[in-house]
Design an enzyme around this catalytic site. Sequence first.
Site, PDB file in Angstrom:
ATOM      1  N   ASP A 198       0.857  -1.174   0.000  1.00 34.79           N
ATOM      2  CA  ASP A 198       0.000   0.000   0.000  1.00 34.79           C
ATOM      3  C   ASP A 198       0.902   1.236   0.000  1.00 34.79           C
ATOM      4  OD1 ASP A 198      -2.386   1.600   0.357  1.00 34.79           O
ATOM      5  OD2 ASP A 198      -1.782   1.809   2.451  1.00 34.79           O
ATOM      6  N   ASP A 218      -0.063   5.074   0.995  1.00 33.33           N
ATOM      7  CA  ASP A 218      -0.220   6.033   2.094  1.00 33.33           C
ATOM      8  C   ASP A 218      -0.152   5.328   3.447  1.00 33.33           C
ATOM      9  OD1 ASP A 218      -0.730   8.174   0.238  1.00 33.33           O
ATOM     10  OD2 ASP A 218      -2.732   7.327  -0.032  1.00 33.33           O
TER      11      ASP A 218
END
Length: 247
Positions: A14, A16
């Site tokens: 991922d 953020d």
Amino acid sequence: MLGLPAHVRSCLFDLDGVLTQTAKVHAAAWKEMFDAYLRERATREGTDFVPFDAVDDYDEYVDGRPREDGVRTFLAARGVHLPEGTPDDPPEAETVNGLGNRKNNLVLRRIREDGVEPYEGSVRFVHAAREAGLRCAVVSSSANCRDVLAAAGIEDLFDERIDGVVAHERRLRGKPAPDTYLEAARRLGTDPDEAAVFEDALAGVEAGRAGRFGVVVGVDRVGQTDQLRKHGADIVVRDLAELLESR
């Protein structure tokens, strides 16, 4: 060598909160957008203004989800249902897409003003994974993923990028559905059970569990270890550097 099961051949990260320190930027932008809208709505309807909680509401309804899903899910929890509108809606439009565009403008402004910093431990881990022969991909719901990677100076570390733009083009369901992670594994040429998922969002670890990936690593930046495990994380660390130190 990487604190992962021996059969893992690829790593799916991922963006953020895992690779870059932008989760707090997103949380602040969501709060600014929702608070302004909720205050305006409360004034118009003569009801009490209840602000958006940048920790609990963000984690439960918004974090890791595609932008429109975040708008829709949070407002539904408040009993508010808006027209969908279209992706071209102006930010002042009282639609799901309009509020989503308003939030996106706030994020882009904050990134322009403050820049993007990667997590040093995550960068070290990605370098180590590549040196060990593992292929790496970024899997993000953000349509700004490429710009954020470039701003952080880490775009060239990844073999594939599955983001909000790709998801829209290929009609992939967003997290907590596993579709984007499954697409990343497919593009890297690995089966899901040979891939490791790295996530800080509850919706993201749910996606990892739903896709039956080889291991789901939860990254706890905000003190939610128990929730990450409950939603599907096999391992929880505060920083990816901990995996290197466990060798």
